[in-house]
Design an enzyme around this catalytic site. Structure first.
Site, PDB file in Angstrom:
ATOM      1  N   ASN A 155       9.517 -35.763  16.852  1.00 56.75           N
ATOM      2  CA  ASN A 155       9.434 -37.111  16.267  1.00 56.75           C
ATOM      3  C   ASN A 155      10.455 -38.049  16.904  1.00 56.75           C
ATOM      4  O   ASN A 155      11.572 -37.652  17.226  1.00 56.75           O
ATOM      5  CB  ASN A 155       9.563 -37.071  14.742  1.00 56.75           C
ATOM      6  N   GLU A 198      12.011 -41.816  16.266  1.00 51.34           N
ATOM      7  CA  GLU A 198      12.089 -42.922  15.301  1.00 51.34           C
ATOM      8  C   GLU A 198      12.565 -44.203  15.960  1.00 51.34           C
ATOM      9  O   GLU A 198      13.076 -44.205  17.082  1.00 51.34           O
ATOM     10  CB  GLU A 198      12.991 -42.517  14.132  1.00 51.34           C
ATOM     11  N   CYS A 238       5.335 -39.537  15.070  1.00 52.01           N
ATOM     12  CA  CYS A 238       5.492 -38.155  14.618  1.00 52.01           C
ATOM     13  C   CYS A 238       5.486 -37.198  15.804  1.00 52.01           C
ATOM     14  O   CYS A 238       4.942 -37.507  16.876  1.00 52.01           O
ATOM     15  CB  CYS A 238       4.320 -37.773  13.710  1.00 52.01           C
ATOM     16  N   GLU A 265       3.775 -34.435  16.147  1.00 56.16           N
ATOM     17  CA  GLU A 265       2.437 -33.945  16.511  1.00 56.16           C
ATOM     18  C   GLU A 265       1.740 -34.913  17.468  1.00 56.16           C
ATOM     19  O   GLU A 265       1.134 -34.509  18.463  1.00 56.16           O
ATOM     20  CB  GLU A 265       1.556 -33.802  15.248  1.00 56.16           C
ATOM     21  N   CYS A 282       1.090 -35.366   8.615  1.00 56.08           N
ATOM     22  CA  CYS A 282       0.657 -36.563   7.883  1.00 56.08           C
ATOM     23  C   CYS A 282      -0.822 -36.850   8.188  1.00 56.08           C
ATOM     24  O   CYS A 282      -1.404 -36.283   9.114  1.00 56.08           O
ATOM     25  CB  CYS A 282       1.533 -37.766   8.252  1.00 56.08           C
ATOM     26  N   CYS A 331      -1.709 -38.011  11.796  1.00 54.93           N
ATOM     27  CA  CYS A 331      -1.688 -36.912  12.772  1.00 54.93           C
ATOM     28  C   CYS A 331      -2.937 -36.032  12.625  1.00 54.93           C
ATOM     29  O   CYS A 331      -3.495 -35.562  13.612  1.00 54.93           O
ATOM     30  CB  CYS A 331      -0.424 -36.077  12.612  1.00 54.93           C
TER      31      CYS A 331
END
Ligand code: THU
Length: 157
Positions: free
Chosen positions: A62, A64, A73, A75, A112, A115
């Site tokens: 991830n 940010e 993310c 993934e 999530c 993803c």
């Protein structure tokens, strides 16, 4: 009116050693990928590893951003890199690890919704099921196809 039910089958393991050999390697790669996490806001480190049809493993973590929606993310970082770098290879499996300071969280790392939708797209593109492995400390879940974590999948345009 008829009431209907959707059942989801998955496999639960209590340690990485119990996984099939190929999945063990992918799981360790996902944990290793946590090191690439850049999470100055949530302090939650997520790593993902994608197995391609040629056997190669592609990792992501991830990333940010101060402008929150601009981050990504683990993934999707891994899948977009895999899709962009190996456009002719399908994605066979993805493993996800989440935690703090390189330590796996107790609960398996559940992806999530965004993803899951991206997984669905690459599964559709590859034309074969993509398995999803969610790693927790002492609890691992494996789903055989993306449909199992995204029932009533949208894939029709
Ligand atoms: N995160 C992931 O990388 N994957 C997920 O499936 C869920 C959440 C990241 C996004 C953010 O950087 C941090 O975890 C906390 O939400």
């Amino acid at each position: 009116m008829t009431e209907k039910e959707i059942n989801i089958k998955f496999h639960e393991y209590s340690s990485i050693d119990e996984l099939p050999k190929q999945d063990q390697e992918l799981a360790l790669a996902a944990i290793e990928a946590m090191r690439g996490s850049y999470a100055p806001y949530s302090h939650f480190n997520v790593g993902a590893a994608v197995r391609l049809s040629n056997g190669e493993i592609v990792k992501g973590a991830n990333q940010e951003n101060a402008a929150f929606p601009s981050g990504l993310c683990a993934e999707r970082t891994a899948m977009f890199y895999a899709g962009a770098t190996y456009p002719d290879k399908s994605m066979v499996s993805i493993a996800i690890a989440g935690g703090v300071m390189g330590r796996l969280a107790k609960a398996p790392a559940t992806p999530c919704g965004a993803c899951r939708q991206v997984m669905a797209q690459y599964q559709l593109k590859g034309g074969k099921p993509m398995s999803v492995i969610m790693l927790g400390d002492g609890q691992i879940w494996k789903f055989d196809r993306v449909d199992d974590i995204l029932p009533l999948i949208f894939d029709s345009i």
